[in-house]
Write a protein that holds these residues in place. Structure first.
Motif, short mmCIF file in Angstrom:
data_model
loop_
_atom_site.label_atom_id
_atom_site.label_comp_id
_atom_site.label_asym_id
_atom_site.label_seq_id
_atom_site.Cartn_x
_atom_site.Cartn_y
_atom_site.Cartn_z
N VAL A 135 -51.55 16.49 -18.52
CA VAL A 135 -50.95 16.01 -17.27
C VAL A 135 -52.00 15.30 -16.43
N VAL A 136 -53.18 15.92 -16.31
CA VAL A 136 -54.27 15.33 -15.52
C VAL A 136 -54.66 13.97 -16.09
N LEU A 137 -54.85 13.90 -17.40
CA LEU A 137 -55.27 12.66 -18.04
C LEU A 137 -54.23 11.56 -17.87
N SER A 138 -52.98 11.89 -18.07
CA SER A 138 -51.92 10.88 -17.95
C SER A 138 -51.82 10.36 -16.52
N GLN A 139 -51.98 11.25 -15.55
CA GLN A 139 -51.91 10.82 -14.16
C GLN A 139 -53.11 9.95 -13.79
N ILE A 140 -54.31 10.30 -14.26
CA ILE A 140 -55.50 9.52 -13.96
C ILE A 140 -55.38 8.12 -14.57
N ILE A 141 -54.90 8.03 -15.80
CA ILE A 141 -54.71 6.73 -16.44
C ILE A 141 -53.70 5.89 -15.65
N PHE A 142 -52.63 6.54 -15.21
CA PHE A 142 -51.62 5.85 -14.40
C PHE A 142 -52.23 5.34 -13.10
N TYR A 143 -53.05 6.16 -12.47
CA TYR A 143 -53.69 5.74 -11.22
C TYR A 143 -54.57 4.52 -11.42
N PHE A 144 -55.35 4.51 -12.48
CA PHE A 144 -56.24 3.38 -12.75
C PHE A 144 -55.44 2.10 -12.99
N ILE A 145 -54.37 2.18 -13.76
CA ILE A 145 -53.56 1.01 -14.06
C ILE A 145 -52.89 0.47 -12.80
N LEU A 146 -52.29 1.37 -12.03
CA LEU A 146 -51.59 0.96 -10.81
C LEU A 146 -52.58 0.43 -9.77
N GLU A 147 -53.71 1.12 -9.64
CA GLU A 147 -54.72 0.69 -8.66
C GLU A 147 -55.23 -0.70 -9.00
N ILE B 73 -56.74 19.27 -7.61
CA ILE B 73 -57.86 19.08 -8.52
C ILE B 73 -57.77 17.71 -9.20
N THR B 74 -56.55 17.24 -9.46
CA THR B 74 -56.36 15.91 -10.04
C THR B 74 -56.71 14.84 -9.01
N LEU B 75 -56.29 15.05 -7.78
CA LEU B 75 -56.61 14.10 -6.71
C LEU B 75 -58.12 14.00 -6.53
N TRP B 76 -58.80 15.13 -6.56
CA TRP B 76 -60.25 15.12 -6.39
C TRP B 76 -60.95 14.43 -7.56
N LEU B 77 -60.46 14.68 -8.76
CA LEU B 77 -61.05 14.01 -9.94
C LEU B 77 -60.87 12.51 -9.84
#
Length: 261
Positions: free
Chosen positions: A99-111, A173-177
């Motif tokens: 879940v953390v990895l998928s969300q971080i990847i999504f954040y990078f793409i959208l950002e 923790i995901t937001l902080w990462l």
């Protein structure tokens, strides 16, 4: 994390905790590049031969402290209710690594997508003159200049960073990462050094310092290289042609200390 959850409220962790984490990571990762520049260490990896004056570096730090306390902190506090509504939590259990990895990847793409267009808009004549030119006061960037910008730009481009977490309502923790990775990426992009271990040497789609340093050296109407982390947006829309052309010329890049031919 259990200690933090026990002793601090969600509001304190999400707003004040996030602010102190941001400040710690930002200054601890950015300040060493000021020392490297002043001491002349690792100069063979420096992209530009020009150095910033001590006064310019001090101005950057003082303005950053003012903007972080006067803009970033109030924004973090004011945005907490919205993040809470969207599902932000700090309680156990932690989300799975998938879940953390998928969300971080999504954040990078959208950002990357939002930042590219926002940054490109800031390079239109009026907005550049009245807003974005503040960030470009440093034609020779160093790590801390990554967040040196007009307050309006902090809010404008800051939207690109928070829109992903705002949509998904992640665990704290995901937001902080995400915050740590984004800060480290933007500091590296502005550091002014292209090292053999730079990520862009191993991941061609990653921009890095060499890619963004080019953006700071050129006039606003000709700069291109508007992307934040990855380079595919510039490649798709052809706004990196000047950079690619120079890269293809013999002697361009780290080998010539960033001098343009």
């Amino acid at each position: 994390m259990q200690y933090l959850i026990t002793h601090f409220s969600d509001f304190q962790l999400a707003s004040l905790g996030s602010f102190f984490l941001h400040e710690s990571v930002f200054f601890l990762s950015g300040l060493p590049f000021i020392y490297l520049e002043r001491a002349g260490l690792l100069s063979k990896y420096k992209i530009q031969t020009k150095n910033n004056s001590l006064a310019a570096q001090e101005k950057c730090i003082s303005r950053l402290l003012l903007y972080h306390v006067g803009v970033n902190l109030p924004l973090m506090i004011a945005s907490y209710p919205f993040f809470r509504i969207m599902g932000l939590r700090s309680s156990l259990p932690f989300p799975s690594w998938k879940v953390v990895l998928s969300q971080i990847i999504f954040y990078f793409i959208l950002e990357d997508f939002v930042f590219y267009w926002g940054h490109r808009i800031l390079h239109t004549k009026w907005l550049y003159k009245h807003v974005h030119s503040v960030h470009h006061e440093y034609a020779t960037p160093f790590g801390l200049t990554s967040e040196y910008a007009h307050p309006a730009e902090i809010l404008f481009l800051g939207f690109a960073t928070i829109i992903g977490p705002a949509i998904t309502g992640p665990h704290l923790i995901t937001l902080w990462l995400w915050m740590v990775l984004r800060v480290l990426e933007t500091v590296e992009a502005h550091c002014g050094y292209h090292f053999p271990w730079s990520l862009s040497n191993f991941l061609p789609i990653y921009g890095g310092a060499d890619f963004h340093d080019y953006h700071h050296r050129l006039l606003y109407t000709k700069s291109g290289n508007y992307s934040s982390t990855f380079v595919y947006m510039d490649w798709i829309f052809g706004t990196d042609k000047g950079y690619r052309k120079l890269k293809s010329l013999k002697g361009y890049g780290v080998e010539d200390n960033g001098k343009q031919t």
